[in-house]
Motif scaffolding. Structure first.
Motif, PDB file in Angstrom:
ATOM      1  N   VAL A 163     -11.963   2.168  -3.176  1.00  0.00           N
ATOM      2  CA  VAL A 163     -13.180   2.877  -2.753  1.00  0.00           C
ATOM      3  C   VAL A 163     -13.813   2.256  -1.511  1.00  0.00           C
ATOM      4  O   VAL A 163     -14.488   2.935  -0.751  1.00  0.00           O
ATOM      5  CB  VAL A 163     -14.247   2.973  -3.878  1.00  0.00           C
ATOM      6  N   LEU A 164     -13.571   0.967  -1.296  1.00  0.00           N
ATOM      7  CA  LEU A 164     -14.146   0.329  -0.104  1.00  0.00           C
ATOM      8  C   LEU A 164     -13.230   0.490   1.105  1.00  0.00           C
ATOM      9  O   LEU A 164     -13.563   0.069   2.208  1.00  0.00           O
ATOM     10  CB  LEU A 164     -14.378  -1.165  -0.360  1.00  0.00           C
ATOM     11  N   GLY A 165     -12.060   1.073   0.896  1.00  0.00           N
ATOM     12  CA  GLY A 165     -11.103   1.221   1.998  1.00  0.00           C
ATOM     13  C   GLY A 165     -10.650  -0.138   2.517  1.00  0.00           C
ATOM     14  O   GLY A 165     -10.533  -0.347   3.734  1.00  0.00           O
ATOM     15  N   ALA A 166     -10.402  -1.072   1.608  1.00  0.00           N
ATOM     16  CA  ALA A 166     -10.057  -2.442   2.016  1.00  0.00           C
ATOM     17  C   ALA A 166      -8.726  -2.480   2.765  1.00  0.00           C
ATOM     18  O   ALA A 166      -7.848  -1.651   2.536  1.00  0.00           O
ATOM     19  CB  ALA A 166      -9.985  -3.339   0.787  1.00  0.00           C
ATOM     20  N   ASP A 167      -8.584  -3.448   3.645  1.00  0.00           N
ATOM     21  CA  ASP A 167      -7.333  -3.605   4.393  1.00  0.00           C
ATOM     22  C   ASP A 167      -6.291  -4.311   3.545  1.00  0.00           C
ATOM     23  O   ASP A 167      -5.093  -4.185   3.773  1.00  0.00           O
ATOM     24  CB  ASP A 167      -7.577  -4.406   5.667  1.00  0.00           C
ATOM     25  N   ALA A 168      -6.763  -5.134   2.601  1.00  0.00           N
ATOM     26  CA  ALA A 168      -5.808  -5.833   1.734  1.00  0.00           C
ATOM     27  C   ALA A 168      -6.447  -6.108   0.391  1.00  0.00           C
ATOM     28  O   ALA A 168      -7.663  -6.227   0.285  1.00  0.00           O
ATOM     29  CB  ALA A 168      -5.387  -7.147   2.385  1.00  0.00           C
ATOM     30  N   TYR A 197       5.537   0.587  -6.170  1.00  0.00           N
ATOM     31  CA  TYR A 197       4.519   0.942  -7.160  1.00  0.00           C
ATOM     32  C   TYR A 197       5.172   1.444  -8.447  1.00  0.00           C
ATOM     33  O   TYR A 197       4.789   1.052  -9.548  1.00  0.00           O
ATOM     34  CB  TYR A 197       3.619   2.071  -6.631  1.00  0.00           C
ATOM     35  N   ASP A 198       6.148   2.351  -8.305  1.00  0.00           N
ATOM     36  CA  ASP A 198       6.724   2.968  -9.495  1.00  0.00           C
ATOM     37  C   ASP A 198       7.371   1.925 -10.400  1.00  0.00           C
ATOM     38  O   ASP A 198       7.228   1.955 -11.618  1.00  0.00           O
ATOM     39  CB  ASP A 198       7.775   4.021  -9.099  1.00  0.00           C
ATOM     40  N   GLU A 199       8.099   0.991  -9.774  1.00  0.00           N
ATOM     41  CA  GLU A 199       8.778  -0.033 -10.563  1.00  0.00           C
ATOM     42  C   GLU A 199       7.770  -0.982 -11.214  1.00  0.00           C
ATOM     43  O   GLU A 199       7.876  -1.342 -12.388  1.00  0.00           O
ATOM     44  CB  GLU A 199       9.772  -0.794  -9.677  1.00  0.00           C
ATOM     45  N   MET A 200       6.749  -1.371 -10.444  1.00  0.00           N
ATOM     46  CA  MET A 200       5.747  -2.296 -10.988  1.00  0.00           C
ATOM     47  C   MET A 200       4.952  -1.635 -12.106  1.00  0.00           C
ATOM     48  O   MET A 200       4.639  -2.256 -13.121  1.00  0.00           O
ATOM     49  CB  MET A 200       4.813  -2.765  -9.870  1.00  0.00           C
ATOM     50  N   LEU A 201       4.653  -0.362 -11.923  1.00  0.00           N
ATOM     51  CA  LEU A 201       3.899   0.382 -12.941  1.00  0.00           C
ATOM     52  C   LEU A 201       4.666   0.377 -14.258  1.00  0.00           C
ATOM     53  O   LEU A 201       4.133   0.088 -15.331  1.00  0.00           O
ATOM     54  CB  LEU A 201       3.707   1.812 -12.438  1.00  0.00           C
ATOM     55  N   GLU A 202       5.957   0.657 -14.149  1.00  0.00           N
ATOM     56  CA  GLU A 202       6.796   0.716 -15.339  1.00  0.00           C
ATOM     57  C   GLU A 202       6.934  -0.676 -15.960  1.00  0.00           C
ATOM     58  O   GLU A 202       6.749  -0.848 -17.175  1.00  0.00           O
ATOM     59  CB  GLU A 202       8.168   1.264 -14.927  1.00  0.00           C
ATOM     60  N   ALA A 219      -3.440   1.764  -7.204  1.00  0.00           N
ATOM     61  CA  ALA A 219      -2.809   1.390  -5.948  1.00  0.00           C
ATOM     62  C   ALA A 219      -1.929   2.519  -5.447  1.00  0.00           C
ATOM     63  O   ALA A 219      -1.921   2.861  -4.263  1.00  0.00           O
ATOM     64  CB  ALA A 219      -1.996   0.119  -6.144  1.00  0.00           C
ATOM     65  N   LYS A 220      -1.191   3.146  -6.367  1.00  0.00           N
ATOM     66  CA  LYS A 220      -0.295   4.219  -5.954  1.00  0.00           C
ATOM     67  C   LYS A 220      -1.090   5.454  -5.522  1.00  0.00           C
ATOM     68  O   LYS A 220      -0.794   6.058  -4.498  1.00  0.00           O
ATOM     69  CB  LYS A 220       0.661   4.579  -7.108  1.00  0.00           C
ATOM     70  N   LYS A 221      -2.102   5.789  -6.292  1.00  0.00           N
ATOM     71  CA  LYS A 221      -2.913   6.961  -5.961  1.00  0.00           C
ATOM     72  C   LYS A 221      -3.540   6.825  -4.584  1.00  0.00           C
ATOM     73  O   LYS A 221      -3.588   7.761  -3.815  1.00  0.00           O
ATOM     74  CB  LYS A 221      -4.060   7.060  -6.964  1.00  0.00           C
ATOM     75  N   PHE A 222      -4.063   5.649  -4.285  1.00  0.00           N
ATOM     76  CA  PHE A 222      -4.835   5.489  -3.048  1.00  0.00           C
ATOM     77  C   PHE A 222      -4.085   4.685  -1.996  1.00  0.00           C
ATOM     78  O   PHE A 222      -4.645   4.299  -0.980  1.00  0.00           O
ATOM     79  CB  PHE A 222      -6.197   4.865  -3.378  1.00  0.00           C
ATOM     80  N   ASN A 223      -2.807   4.420  -2.276  1.00  0.00           N
ATOM     81  CA  ASN A 223      -1.935   3.732  -1.327  1.00  0.00           C
ATOM     82  C   ASN A 223      -2.515   2.396  -0.847  1.00  0.00           C
ATOM     83  O   ASN A 223      -2.613   2.138   0.349  1.00  0.00           O
ATOM     84  CB  ASN A 223      -1.627   4.665  -0.145  1.00  0.00           C
ATOM     85  N   VAL A 224      -2.910   1.566  -1.789  1.00  0.00           N
ATOM     86  CA  VAL A 224      -3.443   0.239  -1.462  1.00  0.00           C
ATOM     87  C   VAL A 224      -2.320  -0.787  -1.602  1.00  0.00           C
ATOM     88  O   VAL A 224      -1.773  -0.939  -2.689  1.00  0.00           O
ATOM     89  CB  VAL A 224      -4.556  -0.165  -2.462  1.00  0.00           C
ATOM     90  N   PRO A 225      -1.946  -1.490  -0.525  1.00  0.00           N
ATOM     91  CA  PRO A 225      -0.933  -2.543  -0.685  1.00  0.00           C
ATOM     92  C   PRO A 225      -1.546  -3.718  -1.446  1.00  0.00           C
ATOM     93  O   PRO A 225      -2.680  -4.106  -1.193  1.00  0.00           O
ATOM     94  CB  PRO A 225      -0.616  -2.964   0.756  1.00  0.00           C
ATOM     95  N   ILE A 226      -0.805  -4.257  -2.399  1.00  0.00           N
ATOM     96  CA  ILE A 226      -1.293  -5.396  -3.186  1.00  0.00           C
ATOM     97  C   ILE A 226      -0.438  -6.615  -2.866  1.00  0.00           C
ATOM     98  O   ILE A 226       0.786  -6.518  -2.814  1.00  0.00           O
ATOM     99  CB  ILE A 226      -1.165  -5.102  -4.698  1.00  0.00           C
ATOM    100  N   HIS A 227      -1.101  -7.741  -2.651  1.00  0.00           N
ATOM    101  CA  HIS A 227      -0.373  -8.991  -2.397  1.00  0.00           C
ATOM    102  C   HIS A 227      -0.620  -9.918  -3.584  1.00  0.00           C
ATOM    103  O   HIS A 227      -1.732 -10.406  -3.777  1.00  0.00           O
ATOM    104  CB  HIS A 227      -0.889  -9.602  -1.086  1.00  0.00           C
ATOM    105  N   VAL A 228       0.405 -10.132  -4.413  1.00  0.00           N
ATOM    106  CA  VAL A 228       0.282 -11.040  -5.566  1.00  0.00           C
ATOM    107  C   VAL A 228       0.713 -12.425  -5.110  1.00  0.00           C
ATOM    108  O   VAL A 228       1.830 -12.599  -4.610  1.00  0.00           O
ATOM    109  CB  VAL A 228       1.202 -10.597  -6.727  1.00  0.00           C
ATOM    110  N   GLU A 236       3.252 -17.114   0.882  1.00  0.00           N
ATOM    111  CA  GLU A 236       3.212 -15.664   0.690  1.00  0.00           C
ATOM    112  C   GLU A 236       3.847 -15.331  -0.654  1.00  0.00           C
ATOM    113  O   GLU A 236       4.774 -16.006  -1.094  1.00  0.00           O
ATOM    114  CB  GLU A 236       4.008 -14.967   1.785  1.00  0.00           C
ATOM    115  N   GLY A 237       3.374 -14.297  -1.300  1.00  0.00           N
ATOM    116  CA  GLY A 237       3.902 -13.948  -2.609  1.00  0.00           C
ATOM    117  C   GLY A 237       4.715 -12.674  -2.580  1.00  0.00           C
ATOM    118  O   GLY A 237       5.706 -12.583  -1.852  1.00  0.00           O
ATOM    119  N   THR A 238       4.294 -11.674  -3.354  1.00  0.00           N
ATOM    120  CA  THR A 238       5.019 -10.405  -3.453  1.00  0.00           C
ATOM    121  C   THR A 238       4.115  -9.266  -3.012  1.00  0.00           C
ATOM    122  O   THR A 238       2.955  -9.213  -3.400  1.00  0.00           O
ATOM    123  CB  THR A 238       5.422 -10.150  -4.919  1.00  0.00           C
ATOM    124  N   MET A 239       4.662  -8.355  -2.194  1.00  0.00           N
ATOM    125  CA  MET A 239       3.916  -7.157  -1.815  1.00  0.00           C
ATOM    126  C   MET A 239       4.287  -6.013  -2.749  1.00  0.00           C
ATOM    127  O   MET A 239       5.468  -5.733  -2.955  1.00  0.00           O
ATOM    128  CB  MET A 239       4.249  -6.750  -0.378  1.00  0.00           C
TER     129      MET A 239
END
Ligand code: ADP
Ligand code: ASP
Ligand code: MG
Length: 595
Positions: A163-168, A197-202, A219-228, A236-239
């Motif tokens: 909702v905040l339109g974050a960059d990351a 997203y699909d694989e992580m969701l499952e 994340a999938k709905k709003f196309n937010v890249p996640i960095h774990v 760096e971890g996993t995108m």
């Protein structure tokens, strides 16, 4: 100015030093020129302690009071984190779920986010604050405090980023990324650089607790890249993004849920409407059901088996017992000494022999498979709990998950391709302001000209599923759905699978030979059947999807022959004669959810 959401899990704020380290990470990001929103979980094992305390006071604490209690964990940590930031010389302000306007529905302990008001956060950021928001909690219309479910701070973080339109959106945790399976269970697990997203969701919903599954729906709905990434280092971890790491590897990860329970409703009259009664009673309790298997019954009776999480077993049995007379079934039984072992990968949909490879690995490890269900991107099995670790190791090994696939792309390569193709569309073009976590469907479709083959009286011992599907594979028959389940009659199991109608003759011939070889009871066939597919995001956690599907089919007098569920699809195998009408009715029933 760019905006970053940083989420810190329980172990990352477990003591004073860790709280200071988290504060320093946020201050550093702010000094680098970002606006920073932190989302913080309860310290260490505080939520577990609060749960235990409640259990010591009452066997059945009221759900509302439970949420009131659990939300205090996050309230403690946000205040301490804000103090730490101030102490280090920067400006911070802590906010509860209510104070960030995190509106949810009123299902205590499983509340869904409806809306978030961003004005206050934006204003505080404009004033130079680091905003420290409490994860996991919200308020309902009556201002009652609600919680989102265990692990829900991830969902708070990704929802805020959306909702905040974050960059990351950075998820700081006690591992340095997402692994091919839980590295605590298998040290040979490999950290992946990118996962879709699909694989992580499952994986998340099948037991990979590193991310809360509903956060990936956002994340999938709003196309937010996640960095774990690790909160204890700067590596760096996993995108988690829309793209996959490999275009060819059939399996990207394996997961295990140690505490699973199988529930079987015995002697269900084999007429339309019975599944609806069973599953709507459970869905009403917001319990997610997995691995539904209905046996093709004798004398008009069938056995319906499914799995639920162990925590949900008591409520499930109670719900079914209440409606046994209504269903007209004999009894309900359960086995809570089982685990679920699954493999996931978007590329498996285009490949043959993935299932038989998994079953062979389990057979070689002498693991007895009690139930099987498949969907387009996952295969799940139920195994005895004592064998679950061996099973997980065997499947991880057979798919060589410890090795990087030869065509694996690095995050840098994917990032470059994304920049060239900058207009990636979000799946949901408009933010549904008052229903952020509402069901989102992407399609409802029909695959005709299918056939079903069922082997009954399958001996309940290791190696049978492997032999069945290796033999079918050698005969060059492409199998779509597979279900294996409990046979109430004599403790044996039955195995059903679907094939193209044109392969039915060959399939029956092969199945009959297998039946003879292993001394099974018989082979049955279903001709002229269709597969109805409802596709979308987070279908399992939206427990009403299967209910609506069953209701539409029941209204048309259609019996469901097989069912397969995943986070992305619900598939129902039915007779073709009324399947067109079913499709039309489903499109109407789900019209408000179609994206
Ligand atoms: P947090 O408190 O930061 O939210 P969690 O305990 O919820 O942390 O998640 C991190 C844990 O998830 C790890 O310690 C790890 O044991 C577990 N885990 C399960 N599956 C995976 C996986 N596939 N990859 C990485 N970690 C995993
Ligand atoms: N504190 C909550 C839990 O332990 C939420 C979270 O950590 O994500 O489940
Ligand atoms: Mg977590």
């Amino acid at each position: 100015m760019s905006l970053i959401v940083q989420k810190f899990g329980g172990t990352s704020v477990a003591d004073v030093e860790k709280i200071r380290a988290a504060a320093r990470k946020a201050i550093r990001a702010q000094k680098q020129g970002h606006r920073v929103v932190m989302v913080v979980s309860a310290m260490g094992k505080n939520t577990d302690l609060l749960l235990k305390l409640a259990g010591d006071i009452s066997e059945n604490p009221p759900a509302r009071e439970m949420d009131m209690l659990l939300s205090t964990g996050e309230q403690v940590s946000v205040a301490l984190v804000a103090m730490a930031i101030e102490d280090l010389g920067s400006k911070a302000i802590s906010l509860t779920g209510g104070q960030i306007g995190m509106k949810t529905d009123d299902s205590f302990s499983k509340a869904r986010i409806q809306s978030i008001s961003t004005e206050r956060i934006e204003r505080l950021l404009d004033e130079g604050n680091i905003v420290v928001a409490a994860g996991f909690q919200g308020i309902d219309d009556d201002l009652n405090i609600t919680t989102l479910g265990r692990g829900g701070s991830d969902t708070t973080a990704v929802a805020l980023a959306s909702v905040l339109g974050a960059d990351a959106c950075e998820i700081y945790t006690d591992v340095d990324g997402v692994y091919t399976t839980d590295p605590r269970l298998l040290p040979e697990a490999r950290r992946v650089e990118v996962i879709s997203y699909d694989e992580m969701l499952e994986l998340a919903s099948l037991g990979s607790g590193v991310m809360h599954n509903r956060s990936i729906e956002f994340a999938k709905k709003f196309n937010v890249p996640i960095h774990v990434r690790s909160s204890f280092s700067d590596t760096e971890g996993t995108m988690i993004v829309a793209e996959t790491e490999s275009q060819t590897a059939p399996v990207c990860g394996a997961a295990m849920t140690p505490s699973e329970s199988r529930v079987t409703v015995l002697g269900v009259p084999d007429v339309p409407g019975k599944s609806l009664q069973i599953f709507s009673a459970i869905a009403d309790k917001k319990i997610a059901v997995d691995m539904v298997v209905q046996n093709v019954g004798d004398q008009g009776k069938a056995d319906v088996s499914f799995t639920v999480r162990h925590d949900d077993l008591k409520a499930t049995i109670k719900a079914i017992e209440n409606i046994l007379p209504l269903i007209g079934a004999h009894a309900v039984t359960f086995d809570d000494d089982v685990s679920k072992v699954s493999v996931v990968g978007v590329n498996m949909a285009q490949q043959t022999n993935v299932a038989s490879t998994m079953f062979r690995a389990l057979a070689d490890a002498n693991v007895n498979i009690q139930m099987i269900t498949t969907s387009e991107i996952k295969i799940s099995t139920i195994v005895p709990r004592s064998q679950a670790s061996d099973a997980l190791r065997a499947v991880h090994e057979v798919f060589k998950l410890h090795e990087k696939p030869t065509d694996a792309k690095s995050w840098n390569e994917i990032r470059e391709a994304r920049t060239e193709n900058a207009d990636i569309e979000t799946l949901v073009s408009r933010l549904q302001d008052d229903a952020l976590e509402a069901l989102t469907l992407t399609g409802i479709s029909l695959t005709k000209k299918q056939a079903r083959v069922t082997l009954r009286g399958v001996p309940d011992k290791p190696g049978i599923a492997a032999d069945v599907f290796e033999t079918i594979g050698k005969a060059e028959i492409f199998v779509d759905m597979i279900v294996q389940g409990y046979d109430g009659v004599d403790g044996s199991t039955s195995v059903s699978f679907t094939v193209n109608e044109s392969d039915l003759g060959k399939s029956i011939e092969t199945a009959t030979a297998i039946c003879k070889k292993h001394g099974m009871r018989d082979v049955q066939q279903g001709k002229g059947i269709s597969k109805i597919t409802v596709s979308g995001i987070g279908l399992r956690s939206h427990t009403h999807v299967a209910t609506v599907l069953f209701k539409q089919l029941t209204d048309l007098g259609i019996n469901v022959e097989m069912i397969g569920t995943s986070e992305l699809q619900v598939n129902a195998v039915v007779q073709s004669d009324k399947s067109d009408s079913a499709l039309d009715n489903l499109k109407i029933a789900f019209q408000n959810s179609l994206a």
